[in-house]
Design a protein around this motif. Structure first.
Motif, PDB file in Angstrom:
ATOM      1  N   ARG A 180      -3.824  19.597  -4.065  1.00  0.00           N
ATOM      2  CA  ARG A 180      -5.129  20.250  -3.902  1.00  0.00           C
ATOM      3  C   ARG A 180      -5.201  21.093  -2.640  1.00  0.00           C
ATOM      4  NH1 ARG A 180      -9.883  17.394  -6.491  1.00  0.00           N
ATOM      5  NH2 ARG A 180      -9.008  15.874  -7.908  1.00  0.00           N
ATOM      6  N   ARG A 226      -6.855  -0.508   7.192  1.00  0.00           N
ATOM      7  CA  ARG A 226      -6.517  -1.028   5.854  1.00  0.00           C
ATOM      8  C   ARG A 226      -5.032  -1.176   5.613  1.00  0.00           C
ATOM      9  NH1 ARG A 226     -11.260   2.218   5.189  1.00  0.00           N
ATOM     10  NH2 ARG A 226     -12.789   1.018   4.023  1.00  0.00           N
ATOM     11  N   GLY A 284       0.792  -1.233   0.000  1.00  0.00           N
ATOM     12  CA  GLY A 284       0.000   0.000   0.000  1.00  0.00           C
ATOM     13  C   GLY A 284       0.821   1.278   0.000  1.00  0.00           C
ATOM     14  N   ARG A 294      -8.331   1.076  -2.757  1.00  0.00           N
ATOM     15  CA  ARG A 294      -6.994   0.720  -3.249  1.00  0.00           C
ATOM     16  C   ARG A 294      -6.117   0.254  -2.078  1.00  0.00           C
ATOM     17  NH1 ARG A 294      -4.653  -0.283  -7.280  1.00  0.00           N
ATOM     18  NH2 ARG A 294      -3.065   1.307  -7.477  1.00  0.00           N
ATOM     19  N   LEU A 295      -6.279   0.934  -0.915  1.00  0.00           N
ATOM     20  CA  LEU A 295      -5.502   0.542   0.265  1.00  0.00           C
ATOM     21  C   LEU A 295      -5.853  -0.884   0.699  1.00  0.00           C
ATOM     22  CD1 LEU A 295      -5.208   3.398   2.916  1.00  0.00           C
ATOM     23  CD2 LEU A 295      -3.418   2.369   1.542  1.00  0.00           C
ATOM     24  N   GLN A 296      -7.093  -1.271   0.434  1.00  0.00           N
ATOM     25  CA  GLN A 296      -7.515  -2.643   0.780  1.00  0.00           C
ATOM     26  C   GLN A 296      -6.920  -3.657  -0.186  1.00  0.00           C
ATOM     27  OE1 GLN A 296     -11.901  -1.307   2.347  1.00  0.00           O
ATOM     28  NE2 GLN A 296     -11.800  -3.138   1.108  1.00  0.00           N
ATOM     29  N   GLN A 330     -12.172   5.644  -3.400  1.00  0.00           N
ATOM     30  CA  GLN A 330     -11.284   4.896  -4.291  1.00  0.00           C
ATOM     31  C   GLN A 330      -9.945   4.639  -3.598  1.00  0.00           C
ATOM     32  OE1 GLN A 330     -11.127   7.438  -7.717  1.00  0.00           O
ATOM     33  NE2 GLN A 330     -13.188   6.901  -8.368  1.00  0.00           N
ATOM     34  N   HIS A 331      -9.469   5.650  -2.881  1.00  0.00           N
ATOM     35  CA  HIS A 331      -8.202   5.501  -2.152  1.00  0.00           C
ATOM     36  C   HIS A 331      -8.312   4.392  -1.101  1.00  0.00           C
ATOM     37  CE1 HIS A 331      -4.790   6.311   0.400  1.00  0.00           C
ATOM     38  NE2 HIS A 331      -5.563   6.705   1.394  1.00  0.00           N
ATOM     39  N   PHE A 332      -9.388   4.410  -0.335  1.00  0.00           N
ATOM     40  CA  PHE A 332      -9.564   3.378   0.698  1.00  0.00           C
ATOM     41  C   PHE A 332      -9.653   1.989   0.058  1.00  0.00           C
ATOM     42  CE2 PHE A 332     -11.692   6.865   3.380  1.00  0.00           C
ATOM     43  CZ  PHE A 332     -10.507   7.148   4.018  1.00  0.00           C
ATOM     44  N   LEU A 379     -16.929  -0.967   1.504  1.00  0.00           N
ATOM     45  CA  LEU A 379     -16.040  -1.198   0.356  1.00  0.00           C
ATOM     46  C   LEU A 379     -15.489  -2.623   0.340  1.00  0.00           C
ATOM     47  CD1 LEU A 379     -14.012   2.138   0.423  1.00  0.00           C
ATOM     48  CD2 LEU A 379     -15.370   1.324  -1.511  1.00  0.00           C
ATOM     49  N   GLU A 417       0.215   3.514  -3.002  1.00  0.00           N
ATOM     50  CA  GLU A 417      -1.107   4.158  -2.945  1.00  0.00           C
ATOM     51  C   GLU A 417      -1.104   5.326  -1.952  1.00  0.00           C
ATOM     52  OE1 GLU A 417      -3.738   4.158  -4.658  1.00  0.00           O
ATOM     53  OE2 GLU A 417      -4.957   5.328  -3.266  1.00  0.00           O
ATOM     54  N   GLN A 466     -17.584   3.814   3.211  1.00  0.00           N
ATOM     55  CA  GLN A 466     -16.206   3.313   3.227  1.00  0.00           C
ATOM     56  C   GLN A 466     -16.114   1.959   3.943  1.00  0.00           C
ATOM     57  OE1 GLN A 466     -13.864   3.087   5.956  1.00  0.00           O
ATOM     58  NE2 GLN A 466     -15.541   3.582   7.356  1.00  0.00           N
ATOM     59  N   TYR A 522      -1.764   9.147  -3.075  1.00  0.00           N
ATOM     60  CA  TYR A 522      -2.880   9.870  -2.438  1.00  0.00           C
ATOM     61  C   TYR A 522      -2.388  11.150  -1.750  1.00  0.00           C
ATOM     62  CZ  TYR A 522      -6.415  10.853   1.110  1.00  0.00           C
ATOM     63  OH  TYR A 522      -7.325  11.479   1.927  1.00  0.00           O
ATOM     64  N   LEU A 549     -10.111  16.249  -0.636  1.00  0.00           N
ATOM     65  CA  LEU A 549     -10.486  15.499  -1.843  1.00  0.00           C
ATOM     66  C   LEU A 549     -11.988  15.187  -1.884  1.00  0.00           C
ATOM     67  CD1 LEU A 549      -7.583  12.897  -2.166  1.00  0.00           C
ATOM     68  CD2 LEU A 549      -7.821  15.089  -3.280  1.00  0.00           C
ATOM     69  N   PRO A 550     -12.543  15.015  -3.101  1.00  0.00           N
ATOM     70  CA  PRO A 550     -13.952  14.603  -3.214  1.00  0.00           C
ATOM     71  C   PRO A 550     -14.147  13.218  -2.598  1.00  0.00           C
ATOM     72  CG  PRO A 550     -13.045  15.240  -5.355  1.00  0.00           C
ATOM     73  CD  PRO A 550     -11.900  15.178  -4.417  1.00  0.00           C
ATOM     74  N   ARG A 605     -13.185  10.123  -4.592  1.00  0.00           N
ATOM     75  CA  ARG A 605     -11.733   9.863  -4.661  1.00  0.00           C
ATOM     76  C   ARG A 605     -11.243   9.251  -3.340  1.00  0.00           C
ATOM     77  NH1 ARG A 605      -7.859   7.832  -5.018  1.00  0.00           N
ATOM     78  NH2 ARG A 605      -5.759   8.615  -5.326  1.00  0.00           N
ATOM     79  N   GLN A 606     -11.794   9.750  -2.221  1.00  0.00           N
ATOM     80  CA  GLN A 606     -11.441   9.185  -0.913  1.00  0.00           C
ATOM     81  C   GLN A 606     -11.762   7.696  -0.883  1.00  0.00           C
ATOM     82  OE1 GLN A 606     -10.022  10.307   1.705  1.00  0.00           O
ATOM     83  NE2 GLN A 606      -9.943  12.490   1.349  1.00  0.00           N
TER      84      GLN A 606
END
Lengths: 288, 314
Positions: free
Chosen positions: A17, A138, A3, B103-105, B99-101, B151, A6, B148, A10, B92-93, B96-97
């Protein structure tokens, strides 16, 4: 570390932003450019008036170079003393560009502050919001700390590279130096400058895992800096590098080439790794 | 034999002098939907914190799917957690948050994107997907937090107050969502809204003062009482003679259209309830509502007032 990629991606996206971060970096670069611009104007004016005075007295043009070198030596010796370097440590640069010791001064004194402004709330923001909980079910604490430190270093590195290149171009245009022949040394200097932010960023990770409120985290890291500078100036990485290169390791950069640079990067990275480990341990022990 | 999804064994936790958990022991059956209920300060959120490794227990042991909380990252993707009052990072929107979580999984990028979309639809936040964490209302934050947790369709879900602060429409949506998870995942939900929990939970654990006062199947806990209630039109005449004969005059109360009957101990609960309804229907009574046993709220109040009066049903 599963991870890690990622987390870095992120965090970089978040940094891009973040209005606060971009404003901070923009403001610092603006100040750096303004100060350098003023400094260069002073140097150019001094040189011009010295040249004019010599011409008025009917002295040959070579006298100007002698005088200029003497002035340069005085400036550089004064800078060396202000940094606490041994006498003669900066002698190798006396016949070279003004810009190098000025950047050295900037790096050692002001760079940590820039790091603090960018990274003081590396974890405290997440801790106060409770958002760290979402990530920690996670991924491991180690991945999270390493990812945040890496991403912040990359962001800072990019901003520094941009600022560094801008300052050099500004100096070359106004002062006529550094010249292309200084190129390799300047590149090495830039690499070391950027690498030197690593332990500071990792140190911010430690303080921000200890303190939940961002403002308190900022005060803590500044206080730590003062303690490190005032009470134990030769502690940690500066001390380690000072012992490896007793004559002022930075001064040897453009004299001895790549080896000191690699050693410096290794020392910085080693200290950063230690701080990442400490931050991970703090995060493992603290309640969220 | 595989480890229970959630196991707490004599867990204790102190905050200074205050003892938040006083030997909590709880095992959650695989595939069950357990409601963890208790008054404010009972230790529900602390229990969640200990289970997720956010808080360190002072004593006892805890595990999720056989893994201790300190090694929670080993379970990535298998456990979904919804903390009570955690905010999303502001920059972040939410899409996107999420999606990040995902991906972390460990989900691949395209699967993570699909999952983020799915869970946003599930909680009714798809239209607000571009809003940042700082722009979400309390109810939206709650739903984003639930999203979340969902997910990757985890096999264990720990949800701390998932319906608290939601408007009726979204509360209903979340309850339906939880019901749809029954049998597919093990779910532990904490809430003050006992009506909600009674409706959806297969099991209940009542936590009072840091101690589990009662635990068991919801049905068993609520029907364990000997009381039966039937609501009828207040103007109707009841077949009182037949009712007295069947249940005894002392066990019968009728007031304002509410018939309350307490069956005797040796009377089977199911038979007694059927008999009561039959007598009323045969007597031409129009039944509006009928309830056997006690509500979860009554069980809860009994547990909190007795401070240990109830015993575990399983």
């Amino acid at each position: 570390m599963r991870g890690l990629r990622e987390v870095v991606t992120y965090e970089l996206e978040t940094a891009l932003r973040s209005r606060r971060l971009l404003l901070t970096l923009g403001l610092v670069l603006l100040i750096a450019f303004s100060v350098t611009h003023c400094g260069l104007n002073v140097v150019v004016d001094v040189q011009a008036s010295a040249r004019g005075a010599l011409t008025d007295q009917g002295l040959p043009a070579e006298a100007n170079d002698v005088l200029a070198t003497a002035f340069r030596a005085q400036v550089i010796t004064a800078l060396g003393e202000s940094l606490g370097l041994e006498e003669g440590a900066l002698r190798p640069v006396i016949t070279r560009s003004y810009v190098l010791p000025i950047l050295l001064f900037f790096a050692q004194v002001f760079l940590p502050f820039l790091v603090f402004l960018v990274a003081f709330d590396l974890f405290s923001g997440d801790l106060s919001r409770g958002s760290l909980r979402y990530s920690l079910v996670r991924t491991s604490r180690r991945t999270l700390v390493a990812g945040k430190v890496l991403a912040t270093s990359v962001t800072l590195g990019a901003a520094l590279a941009l600022g560094y290149a801008g300052l050099l171009v500004m100096s070359a245009r106004r002062l006529g130096e550094p010249t292309l022949s200084d190129g390799p040394a300047l590149v090495l200097m830039g690499v070391v400058l950027i690498a030197s932010t690593l332990p500071w960023v990792a140190l911010c990770a430690v303080t921000s895992t200890l303190v939940r409120q961002p403002l308190a985290a900022m005060v803590s890291v500044f206080a730590l800096y003062v303690v490190m500078r005032v009470l134990s100036a030769s502690w940690l990485w500066d001390g380690a590098l000072g012992r490896i290169f007793p004559l002022g390791w930075n001064a040897l950069l453009w004299k001895k080439g790549l080896a000191p640079v690699l050693v410096a990067i290794f020392v910085y990275a080693a200290f950063a790794c230690v701080f990442v480990w400490v931050a991970e341990q703090v995060l493992r022990r603290r309640e969220l | 034999m595989s480890a229970p999804p959630v196991a707490l064994q004599a867990v204790t936790k102190r905050y200074g002098r205050h003892e938040a958990l006083r030997g909590v022991t709880l095992n959650v059956e695989r595939g069950s939907l357990l409601g963890l209920i208790g008054p404010n300060g009972a230790g529900k959120t602390t229990t969640f914190g200990v289970l997720c490794g956010w808080l360190r227990a002072d004593g006892g042991s805890a595990s999720l799917l056989g893994v201790p909380p300190a090694a929670m990252e080993r379970l990535r993707g298998r456990v979904g957690v919804m903390p009570q009052d955690s905010h999303f990072p502001p920059a972040l929107p939410i899409v996107r948050q999420l999606q990040h979580f995902a991906r972390l999984q460990g989900l691949p990028r395209d699967t993570a994107e699909r999952e983020a979309e799915r869970v946003l639809h599930e909680v009714g936040l798809w239209e607000s997907r571009t809003k940042k964490g700082s722009e979400l209302s309390h109810g939206m934050l709650k739903r984003a937090a639930l999203a979340q947790a969902l997910l990757g369709q985890p096999e264990l879900l720990l949800l701390d107050e998932p319906t608290n602060g939601l408007d009726p429409e979204h509360r209903r949506r979340v309850l339906d969502l939880l019901v749809s998870l029954r049998g597919k995942a093990t779910v532990v939900v904490s809430s003050h809204l006992l009506g909600d929990l009674e409706e959806i939970c297969t099991h209940v654990a009542i936590l009072v003062g840091g101690v589990v006062q009662a635990t068991g199947r919801t049905e068993e806990l609520t029907r364990a009482g000997r009381r039966m209630r039937v609501r009828v039109d207040p103007g109707q005449t009841l077949p009182m003679e037949t009712l007295h004969r069947r249940f005894g005059a002392d066990n019968l109360r009728y007031h304002g259209g509410l018939v309350e009957v307490t069956r005797s101990e040796d009377d089977d609960a199911k038979d007694a309830f059927a008999a009561l309804l039959r007598v009323l229907l045969d007597g031409g009574v129009d039944i509006q509502d009928a309830q056997r046993g006690v509500s979860l709220e009554e069980v809860f109040l009994s547990a909190t007032q007795a401070g240990g009066g109830l015993t575990g049903a399983s």
